[in-house]
Design a protein around this motif. Structure first.
Motif, PDB file in Angstrom:
ATOM      1  N   SER A 160      -3.626  -2.808  -3.451  1.00 23.64           N
ATOM      2  CA  SER A 160      -3.100  -3.014  -2.289  1.00 23.64           C
ATOM      3  C   SER A 160      -3.503  -3.874  -1.177  1.00 23.64           C
ATOM      4  O   SER A 160      -2.851  -4.895  -0.568  1.00 23.64           O
TER       5      SER A 160
ATOM      6  N   TYR B 233     -12.510   8.927   5.447  1.00 25.41           N
ATOM      7  CA  TYR B 233     -11.769  10.212   5.927  1.00 25.41           C
ATOM      8  C   TYR B 233     -12.222  11.533   5.066  1.00 25.41           C
ATOM      9  O   TYR B 233     -11.372  12.392   5.185  1.00 25.41           O
TER      10      TYR B 233
ATOM     11  N   PHE C  32       0.677  -0.381 -10.392  1.00 29.40           N
ATOM     12  CA  PHE C  32       0.839  -0.534  -8.893  1.00 29.40           C
ATOM     13  C   PHE C  32       0.032   0.275  -8.128  1.00 29.40           C
ATOM     14  O   PHE C  32       0.346   0.057  -6.903  1.00 29.40           O
ATOM     15  N   SER C  33      -0.573   1.341  -8.555  1.00 33.62           N
ATOM     16  CA  SER C  33      -1.162   2.162  -7.900  1.00 33.62           C
ATOM     17  C   SER C  33      -2.651   1.669  -7.809  1.00 33.62           C
ATOM     18  O   SER C  33      -3.273   0.605  -8.175  1.00 33.62           O
TER      19      SER C  33
ATOM     20  N   SER D  75       3.666   3.406  -5.120  1.00 35.25           N
ATOM     21  CA  SER D  75       3.268   3.005  -6.452  1.00 35.25           C
ATOM     22  C   SER D  75       3.884   3.891  -7.497  1.00 35.25           C
ATOM     23  O   SER D  75       4.074   3.528  -8.795  1.00 35.25           O
TER      24      SER D  75
ATOM     25  N   LYS E 258      -5.963  22.529   0.086  1.00 34.20           N
ATOM     26  CA  LYS E 258      -4.937  21.836  -0.605  1.00 34.20           C
ATOM     27  C   LYS E 258      -3.849  21.874   0.399  1.00 34.20           C
ATOM     28  O   LYS E 258      -3.476  22.788   0.986  1.00 34.20           O
TER      29      LYS E 258
ATOM     30  N   GLN F 123      -8.584  15.716   8.535  1.00 31.81           N
ATOM     31  CA  GLN F 123     -10.087  15.377   8.840  1.00 31.81           C
ATOM     32  C   GLN F 123     -10.553  15.507  10.236  1.00 31.81           C
ATOM     33  O   GLN F 123     -11.911  16.147  10.247  1.00 31.81           O
TER      34      GLN F 123
ATOM     35  N   TYR G  66     -12.619  14.708 -10.798  1.00 34.39           N
ATOM     36  CA  TYR G  66     -12.627  16.236 -10.602  1.00 34.39           C
ATOM     37  C   TYR G  66     -13.034  17.213 -11.572  1.00 34.39           C
ATOM     38  O   TYR G  66     -13.849  17.851 -11.662  1.00 34.39           O
TER      39      TYR G  66
ATOM     40  N   THR H 100       0.325   6.797   9.365  1.00 35.03           N
ATOM     41  CA  THR H 100      -1.218   6.500   8.680  1.00 35.03           C
ATOM     42  C   THR H 100      -2.116   7.368   8.766  1.00 35.03           C
ATOM     43  O   THR H 100      -2.192   8.330   9.406  1.00 35.03           O
ATOM     44  N   ILE H 101      -3.044   7.435   7.616  1.00 34.46           N
ATOM     45  CA  ILE H 101      -4.479   8.282   7.985  1.00 34.46           C
ATOM     46  C   ILE H 101      -4.983   8.266   9.271  1.00 34.46           C
ATOM     47  O   ILE H 101      -5.216   9.339  10.024  1.00 34.46           O
TER      48      ILE H 101
ATOM     49  N   GLU I  39      -3.439  17.234  -3.509  1.00 31.79           N
ATOM     50  CA  GLU I  39      -4.114  18.363  -4.160  1.00 31.79           C
ATOM     51  C   GLU I  39      -5.760  18.342  -4.223  1.00 31.79           C
ATOM     52  O   GLU I  39      -6.266  19.051  -4.696  1.00 31.79           O
ATOM     53  N   TYR I  40      -6.131  17.186  -3.809  1.00 29.07           N
ATOM     54  CA  TYR I  40      -7.671  17.045  -3.878  1.00 29.07           C
ATOM     55  C   TYR I  40      -8.370  17.222  -2.411  1.00 29.07           C
ATOM     56  O   TYR I  40      -9.329  16.726  -2.388  1.00 29.07           O
ATOM     57  N   MET I  41      -7.740  17.910  -1.425  1.00 25.24           N
ATOM     58  CA  MET I  41      -8.261  18.003  -0.271  1.00 25.24           C
ATOM     59  C   MET I  41      -8.372  19.421  -0.071  1.00 25.24           C
ATOM     60  O   MET I  41      -8.168  20.321  -0.746  1.00 25.24           O
ATOM     61  N   SER I  42      -9.484  19.914   0.780  1.00 22.47           N
ATOM     62  CA  SER I  42      -9.658  21.264   0.952  1.00 22.47           C
ATOM     63  C   SER I  42      -9.332  21.432   2.447  1.00 22.47           C
ATOM     64  O   SER I  42      -9.937  20.709   3.400  1.00 22.47           O
TER      65      SER I  42
ATOM     66  N   LEU J  21       7.612   2.525  -7.850  1.00 27.43           N
ATOM     67  CA  LEU J  21       7.491   1.174  -8.769  1.00 27.43           C
ATOM     68  C   LEU J  21       7.387   1.440 -10.343  1.00 27.43           C
ATOM     69  O   LEU J  21       7.687   0.843 -11.136  1.00 27.43           O
ATOM     70  N   GLU J  22       6.428   2.264 -10.523  1.00 29.98           N
ATOM     71  CA  GLU J  22       6.019   2.591 -11.874  1.00 29.98           C
ATOM     72  C   GLU J  22       7.092   3.183 -12.645  1.00 29.98           C
ATOM     73  O   GLU J  22       7.469   2.745 -13.702  1.00 29.98           O
TER      74      GLU J  22
ATOM     75  N   TYR K  29      -0.469  12.552  -4.644  1.00 28.80           N
ATOM     76  CA  TYR K  29      -1.226  12.885  -5.295  1.00 28.80           C
ATOM     77  C   TYR K  29      -2.389  13.609  -4.855  1.00 28.80           C
ATOM     78  O   TYR K  29      -3.008  14.526  -5.221  1.00 28.80           O
ATOM     79  N   LEU K  30      -3.056  12.880  -3.799  1.00 24.97           N
ATOM     80  CA  LEU K  30      -4.342  13.143  -2.965  1.00 24.97           C
ATOM     81  C   LEU K  30      -4.331  14.607  -2.452  1.00 24.97           C
ATOM     82  O   LEU K  30      -5.274  15.096  -2.326  1.00 24.97           O
TER      83      LEU K  30
ATOM     84  N   GLN L 264     -14.616  16.757  -4.439  1.00 26.79           N
ATOM     85  CA  GLN L 264     -13.560  17.982  -4.131  1.00 26.79           C
ATOM     86  C   GLN L 264     -13.982  19.192  -5.055  1.00 26.79           C
ATOM     87  O   GLN L 264     -14.234  20.185  -4.569  1.00 26.79           O
TER      88      GLN L 264
ATOM     89  N   TYR M 139     -10.454   2.699   1.826  1.00 26.42           N
ATOM     90  CA  TYR M 139     -10.023   3.390   3.037  1.00 26.42           C
ATOM     91  C   TYR M 139     -10.375   4.752   3.253  1.00 26.42           C
ATOM     92  O   TYR M 139     -10.839   5.215   4.244  1.00 26.42           O
TER      93      TYR M 139
ATOM     94  N   SER N  37       0.884  -1.250   0.047  1.00 21.56           N
ATOM     95  CA  SER N  37       0.038  -0.069   0.072  1.00 21.56           C
ATOM     96  C   SER N  37       0.833   1.310  -0.131  1.00 21.56           C
ATOM     97  O   SER N  37       2.156   1.246   0.114  1.00 21.56           O
TER      98      SER N  37
ATOM     99  N   SER O  34     -15.111  14.501   4.244  1.00 27.04           N
ATOM    100  CA  SER O  34     -16.270  14.978   4.581  1.00 27.04           C
ATOM    101  C   SER O  34     -17.205  15.381   3.617  1.00 27.04           C
ATOM    102  O   SER O  34     -16.553  16.378   2.688  1.00 27.04           O
TER     103      SER O  34
ATOM    104  N   ILE P 127      -9.158  10.073  -9.473  1.00 30.94           N
ATOM    105  CA  ILE P 127      -9.671  11.244  -8.553  1.00 30.94           C
ATOM    106  C   ILE P 127      -9.580  12.504  -9.934  1.00 30.94           C
ATOM    107  O   ILE P 127     -10.516  12.965  -9.689  1.00 30.94           O
TER     108      ILE P 127
END
Lengths: 319, 319
Positions: B75, B271, B69-70, A75, A275, A245, B216, A211-212, A270-273, A78-79, A267-268, B245, B267, A70, B273, B212
């Motif tokens: 995972s 987390y 792998f993503s 990822s 950011k 969160q 978006y 971890t989250i 950028e997709y939070m508020s 690896l890519e 990656y993620l 988002q 997962y 995970s 909202s 994502i």
DNA sequence: TTGTAAGCGTTATCAG
DNA sequence: CTGATAACGCTTACAA
């Protein structure tokens, strides 16, 4: 399952001629070659890699050994590795746990890239000594046939915290990763040193685990405490996301009440508020660079000067 | 690199006796055995797996071939597979791209689990015919030595949309995955059929790609359109997260203005909202179940009745 | 241009 | 209980 013997028989040639033809060795008469290739096709023949590997003493496989499957960083790395290996006709074999050391010791790979703190220094040094080149990521390790590539965790965090101090933040906390993690420790060192350098004598240290979920639980505890810190630097982005969160659920304004930043540039973020501000390297590029270096080592058997990846600060909205 | 020959010589025994001792074959005199084991330790001997594999015609490796792998699903499934294989002393080898077919055809694995739409049906059938058991996930495939395990995408989405209709939602849109994806198509079928069954004649179809980023971008387009749908069912959670988002950035209230749900139960959904309502299976369990079935097939060479994974609806806050 | 034969490092059969 | 020896499927000198 047909073998090269069956192909040879069907084509009416010897095994060696069949082998030459199948491997495009030039000195085979075109007609013979065609006959052999046709026979192979007719039998649906495909060479047995295990036998080839035994004879040639190489496998064409590169092992990438990770702690778990995970995680957004893995990822990408690896890519990058996969791409570079594929270009050079090597197979990528990703493994984890006990399989990793099995594959290494049994020589089912020609080289290895290690992204797994569970594989001990001693094990790796031992294996490398036997002639198998090993590239270790995110850990410093010296030895014959061992190469390592590390991010400048300390320097990057230092530079970032310095920036935040100049921006005016005063009251800091560090949300840690696992305390035996190489990168967590170096990030914490950079954090501490920046504060010290600028005369900020105290800070809080909050234990977490990268971890989250861990960040989330820490966040819950923070909002319930009397005077939360003004700035929380998180050892990685995932814990920062969990933290955010938790804070958001308690209507804490980010960055106005509490500012946050992380590490990794996943990656993620950028997709939070808001950011997520973070520090990061180009993980795909890291992968290709490391794979490239490993291949060079395998092919030339000579040590290359290896450039460590360059990181940068990615300013977004969370601080 | 020492071989068994070196061990035998150092211990003053024949190669075969050394082999017996190293493999714990009972009929070796304890003292001889100890001498051999000591010699092996002294030389730091470890058997060459490639040679063993050639002789025994098995490798002890199971290949897991993935598209990339993503992704949070991979995972979890991989972790489940890894655990089960490790318990049974098999190595897990994860690979992707051209390496996958190389490893398969070259027989560097004893069996394979396929999670990669790029490996064509024909290739897999061909390989399986030669005696290598292949387990295909998320795709239906028939053939000798081929087994497949699929989630009931259609049924689960049907049941879910049915529930939403009963809850009172009327105006639906489907945010798609890639149009050649098996699971996307089945999810869409379930979606459509539920609407039809309950007399809802129209719906919107929004193209996306399971990412994502894709979600978006789709979200941006939706908020700029005149009358957005009341409910958007997303083909997977990741696109749902991107969509959310985008909507949040435009101050669209979820679920009050637009309700959202996804598929996969990743997962992260917990987390967000609001927390993401979704449909999912236990991916780790799926992995262990499939790995277990594959091992049984390899060991008994008999077809088992395989249970497909059971999914469930996870109601949270987004609708 | 093609064939013979040795050998990669094991395991496993068969004698002793 | 131990040792010769063949064999797994292939590559590669070397010979023809």
């Amino acid at each position: 399952m047909p073998t090269i013997k069956d192909v040879a028989k069907l084509a009416g040639v010897s095994i060696s001629t069949a082998s030459y033809a199948l491997n495009n060795v030039p000195n085979v008469h075109p007609e013979t070659k065609e006959r052999i290739l046709n026979a192979a096709k007719a039998l649906n023949y495909y060479p047995n890699g295990v036998a080839r590997n035994l004879k040639t003493k190489r496998t064409g496989n590169i092992g990438v050994f990770v702690y778990g499957f995970s995680g957004p960083i893995f990822s990408d790395v690896l890519e990058g590795i996969r791409k570079k290996l594929q270009e050079n006709d090597y197979n990528i074999i990703v493994s984890s746990g006990k399989s990793s050391s099995n594959l290494l010791r049994e020589r089912q790979v020609d080289g290895a890239i290690i992204f797994d703190a569970e594989l001990s220094d001693a094990t790796l040094i031992n294996i490398a000594k036997h002639g198998l080149p090993v590239f270790v990521l995110d850990r410093k390790l010296q030895g014959q046939n061992i190469f390592s590539s590390v991010i400048d965790n300390e320097g990057l965090v230092f530079k970032f915290i310095e920036k935040m101090i100049q921006k005016g933040y005063k009251d800091y906390a560090y949300l840690s990763g696992p305390e035996d993690a190489f990168n967590n420790n170096h990030r914490y060192d950079g954090f501490k040193q920046a504060l010290e350098t600028y005369g900020i004598r105290t800070h809080r240290y909050i234990k977490s685990d990268f971890t989250i979920q861990g960040g989330y639980l820490a966040g819950k505890a923070i909002v319930e405490s009397k005077n939360p810190p003004r700035f929380i630097y998180c050892a990685n982005d995932e814990s920062a996301i969990g933290l955010m969160q938790a804070l958001k659920e308690h209507h804490v304004q980010i960055p106005n009440d509490i500012a946050i930043a992380g590490f990794d540039n996943i990656y993620l973020g950028e997709y939070m508020s808001p950011k997520l501000t973070t520090i990061g390297i180009n993980h795909v590029l890291w992968g290709t660079t490391v794979a490239d270096a490993l291949l060079k080592i395998i092919q030339n058997k000579e040590t290359e000067n290896f450039e460590h990846p360059e990181g940068s600060i990615i300013m977004r909205e969370s601080c």
